[in-house]
Design a protein around this motif. Structure first.
Motif, PDB file in Angstrom:
ATOM      1  N   ARG A 260     -10.567  12.650 -15.017  1.00 38.88           N
ATOM      2  CA  ARG A 260     -11.777  12.037 -14.552  1.00 38.88           C
ATOM      3  C   ARG A 260     -11.716  10.568 -13.648  1.00 38.88           C
ATOM      4  N   GLY A 261     -12.080  10.647 -12.532  1.00 40.71           N
ATOM      5  CA  GLY A 261     -12.209   9.711 -11.570  1.00 40.71           C
ATOM      6  C   GLY A 261     -10.737   9.444 -10.743  1.00 40.71           C
ATOM      7  N   VAL A 262     -10.216  10.531 -10.524  1.00 38.25           N
ATOM      8  CA  VAL A 262      -8.837  10.686  -9.829  1.00 38.25           C
ATOM      9  C   VAL A 262      -8.765  10.446  -8.615  1.00 38.25           C
ATOM     10  N   GLN A 263     -10.122  10.632  -8.031  1.00 36.22           N
ATOM     11  CA  GLN A 263     -10.257  10.866  -6.364  1.00 36.22           C
ATOM     12  C   GLN A 263     -10.770   9.168  -6.344  1.00 36.22           C
ATOM     13  N   ALA A 264     -11.512   8.802  -7.023  1.00 34.78           N
ATOM     14  CA  ALA A 264     -11.685   7.159  -6.778  1.00 34.78           C
ATOM     15  C   ALA A 264     -10.449   6.324  -7.062  1.00 34.78           C
ATOM     16  N   ARG A 265      -9.704   6.664  -8.015  1.00 36.54           N
ATOM     17  CA  ARG A 265      -8.497   5.995  -8.130  1.00 36.54           C
ATOM     18  C   ARG A 265      -7.347   6.265  -7.028  1.00 36.54           C
ATOM     19  N   VAL A 266      -7.092   7.264  -6.440  1.00 39.13           N
ATOM     20  CA  VAL A 266      -6.325   7.384  -5.238  1.00 39.13           C
ATOM     21  C   VAL A 266      -6.917   6.558  -4.240  1.00 39.13           C
ATOM     22  N   ILE A 267      -8.347   6.745  -4.003  1.00 46.66           N
ATOM     23  CA  ILE A 267      -8.895   5.917  -2.700  1.00 46.66           C
ATOM     24  C   ILE A 267      -8.627   4.496  -2.871  1.00 46.66           C
ATOM     25  N   TYR A 268      -8.705   4.072  -4.130  1.00 45.79           N
ATOM     26  CA  TYR A 268      -8.404   2.552  -4.482  1.00 45.79           C
ATOM     27  C   TYR A 268      -7.256   2.278  -4.371  1.00 45.79           C
ATOM     28  N   GLN A 269      -6.128   2.999  -4.566  1.00 49.90           N
ATOM     29  CA  GLN A 269      -4.675   2.632  -4.410  1.00 49.90           C
ATOM     30  C   GLN A 269      -3.913   2.714  -3.024  1.00 49.90           C
ATOM     31  N   ILE A 270      -4.663   3.727  -2.217  1.00 47.47           N
ATOM     32  CA  ILE A 270      -3.992   3.789  -0.748  1.00 47.47           C
ATOM     33  C   ILE A 270      -4.091   2.941  -0.076  1.00 47.47           C
ATOM     34  N   PRO A 271      -5.244   1.935   0.070  1.00 43.64           N
ATOM     35  CA  PRO A 271      -5.323   0.756   0.882  1.00 43.64           C
ATOM     36  C   PRO A 271      -4.448  -0.334   0.235  1.00 43.64           C
ATOM     37  N   SER A 272      -4.763  -0.414  -1.093  1.00 49.48           N
ATOM     38  CA  SER A 272      -4.044  -1.374  -1.839  1.00 49.48           C
ATOM     39  C   SER A 272      -2.359  -1.534  -1.614  1.00 49.48           C
ATOM     40  N   THR A 273      -1.840  -0.067  -1.758  1.00 49.98           N
ATOM     41  CA  THR A 273      -0.529  -0.485  -1.846  1.00 49.98           C
ATOM     42  C   THR A 273       0.022  -0.404  -0.145  1.00 49.98           C
ATOM     43  N   ALA A 274      -0.750   0.318   0.803  1.00 45.88           N
ATOM     44  CA  ALA A 274      -0.316   0.026   2.117  1.00 45.88           C
ATOM     45  C   ALA A 274      -0.549  -1.141   2.562  1.00 45.88           C
ATOM     46  N   ILE A 275      -1.352  -2.123   2.182  1.00 43.12           N
ATOM     47  CA  ILE A 275      -1.491  -3.288   2.904  1.00 43.12           C
ATOM     48  C   ILE A 275      -0.365  -4.234   2.125  1.00 43.12           C
ATOM     49  N   ALA A 276      -0.258  -3.891   0.818  1.00 45.51           N
ATOM     50  CA  ALA A 276       0.743  -4.739  -0.028  1.00 45.51           C
ATOM     51  C   ALA A 276       2.159  -4.491   0.488  1.00 45.51           C
ATOM     52  N   TRP A 277       2.495  -3.291   0.809  1.00 48.58           N
ATOM     53  CA  TRP A 277       3.898  -3.096   1.378  1.00 48.58           C
ATOM     54  C   TRP A 277       4.034  -3.677   2.735  1.00 48.58           C
ATOM     55  N   SER A 278       2.963  -3.482   3.537  1.00 51.08           N
ATOM     56  CA  SER A 278       3.159  -3.918   4.991  1.00 51.08           C
ATOM     57  C   SER A 278       3.249  -5.537   5.143  1.00 51.08           C
ATOM     58  N   VAL A 279       2.377  -6.140   4.273  1.00 51.41           N
ATOM     59  CA  VAL A 279       2.590  -7.523   4.102  1.00 51.41           C
ATOM     60  C   VAL A 279       3.774  -8.001   3.854  1.00 51.41           C
ATOM     61  N   TYR A 280       4.245  -7.589   2.670  1.00 57.62           N
ATOM     62  CA  TYR A 280       5.689  -7.909   1.950  1.00 57.62           C
ATOM     63  C   TYR A 280       6.639  -7.520   3.129  1.00 57.62           C
ATOM     64  N   GLU A 281       6.849  -6.343   3.663  1.00 62.47           N
ATOM     65  CA  GLU A 281       7.534  -6.243   4.795  1.00 62.47           C
ATOM     66  C   GLU A 281       7.687  -7.467   5.957  1.00 62.47           C
ATOM     67  N   PHE A 282       6.543  -7.625   6.286  1.00 65.28           N
ATOM     68  CA  PHE A 282       6.152  -8.405   7.510  1.00 65.28           C
ATOM     69  C   PHE A 282       6.892 -10.023   7.052  1.00 65.28           C
ATOM     70  N   PHE A 283       6.678 -10.382   5.881  1.00 62.87           N
ATOM     71  CA  PHE A 283       7.158 -11.714   5.275  1.00 62.87           C
ATOM     72  C   PHE A 283       8.581 -11.556   5.120  1.00 62.87           C
ATOM     73  N   LYS A 284       9.164 -10.692   4.697  1.00 61.15           N
ATOM     74  CA  LYS A 284      10.455 -10.464   4.213  1.00 61.15           C
ATOM     75  C   LYS A 284      11.224 -10.504   5.701  1.00 61.15           C
ATOM     76  N   TYR A 285      10.531  -9.722   6.626  1.00 57.49           N
ATOM     77  CA  TYR A 285      11.301  -9.704   8.168  1.00 57.49           C
ATOM     78  C   TYR A 285      11.356 -11.124   8.686  1.00 57.49           C
ATOM     79  N   PHE A 286      10.106 -11.770   8.591  1.00 58.93           N
ATOM     80  CA  PHE A 286       9.716 -12.984   9.255  1.00 58.93           C
ATOM     81  C   PHE A 286      10.474 -14.139   8.662  1.00 58.93           C
ATOM     82  N   LEU A 287      10.865 -14.004   7.539  1.00 62.66           N
ATOM     83  CA  LEU A 287      11.546 -15.293   6.740  1.00 62.66           C
ATOM     84  C   LEU A 287      13.228 -15.086   7.097  1.00 62.66           C
ATOM     85  N   THR A 288      13.656 -13.591   7.019  1.00 55.69           N
ATOM     86  CA  THR A 288      14.997 -13.228   7.544  1.00 55.69           C
ATOM     87  C   THR A 288      15.227 -13.662   8.960  1.00 55.69           C
TER      88      THR A 288
END
Length: 298
Positions: A260-288
């Protein structure tokens, strides 16, 4: 596109997926749609219908309910997570595999960091989900905390703790395996490539979220102590324990109840993990990059 820095193949594990994240409106939809025996006025056939119905009948700001308690807990929880992870990972890596990267050290560090992170976030998650339920009797975070503590005791804030941990371990494992696999497909040279990080992060979050939905449904039941559902099975008192939660979900909804709620859960996670990874990768690259430029300038 800069090619001086290898991507986060050995970077830190992202914060636990249930810890807050983005898309607060989807978080409320997820909680509502995971209800095992919802009120007739809170029965939804799709995410779009749920959002439209909630906004029209409960107000424009209702999907954001509970976001304040998540924000209060997410800051210290995530800070503790990253600090603990990096410290333990470095200490264990030097001991187990001096000068190299140890997957065993990463796993142990991530597990300990998750224990601490969820210890902070679990009470916040309980309050958030209780406030997000349909016809929630709580008008504010403080009222919810006081009422739950008075009527159910402090243990109520940690009924789903073991389930949360059980969910986060496979979530993170699937998440990282999928992210690394997608990076190998779309960014085999592991360059800093924002589009590949967003895409791989989004796919990883979606796959991990879908696979761990049964555990999340059980966690929601433990957090909300859904009265209508428990009463229908003549369950008195408060439901506790992951095994009891799994059994209750099956009795109420069968195998389909676990998703139950799998659709909402997937939609909730896609932008969360996508933005989290891109922000992390950016700051890792910038600092390095900044660190390398500083060294070459001397």
């Amino acid at each position: 596109m800069p090619r001086a820095w290898l991507s986060s193949k050995h970077g830190p594990k992202l914060p636990a997926q249930g810890a807050g994240g983005l898309s607060p409106g989807c978080a409320l939809l997820q909680t509502r749609m995971q209800s095992l025996q919802p009120d007739p006025k809170a029965q939804y056939r799709s995410v779009y219908e749920a959002l439209k119905k909630i906004v029209l009948t409960e107000g424009f700001w209702r999907p954001l309910r509970g976001i304040n308690v998540t924000m209060l807990g997410a800051g210290p929880a995530h800070a503790m997570y990253f600090a603990c992870y990096e410290k333990i990972k470095k200490s264990l890596s030097d001991t187990i595999q001096h000068g190299g990267n140890s997957h065993l050290a990463n796993g142990i560090a991530g597990s300990v960091a998750t224990l601490l992170h969820d210890a902070v976030m679990n009470p916040a998650e309980v309050v958030k989900q209780r406030m997000q339920m349909f016809n929630s009797p709580y008008k504010s975070v403080l009222q919810c905390v006081r009422t739950v503590r008075r009527t159910e005791g402090l243990g109520a804030f940690y009924r789903s703790y073991t389930t949360q941990l059980t969910m986060n371990v496979p979530f993170q494992a699937i998440h990282f395996i999928t992210y690394e696999f997608m990076q190998e497909q779309v960014n085999p040279r592991r360059e800093y490539n924002p589009l590949s990080h967003v895409f791989a992060g989004g796919v990883a979050g979606a796959v991990a979220a879908a696979a761990t939905t049964p555990l999340d449904v059980c966690k929601t039941l433990l957090n909300t102590q859904e009265n209508t559902a428990l009463s229908s099975l003549n369950i008195s008192g408060h439901l506790s324990g992951m095994v009891n939660a799994f059994r209750t979900v099956y009795q109420l909804g069968g195998v389909a109840g676990y998703f139950r709620g799998v659709q909402a859960r997937v939609i909730y996670q896609i932008p969360s993990t996508a933005i989290a990874w891109s922000v992390y990768e950016f700051f890792k690259y910038f600092l390095t990059k900044h660190k390398l430029e500083k060294r070459t300038s001397f």
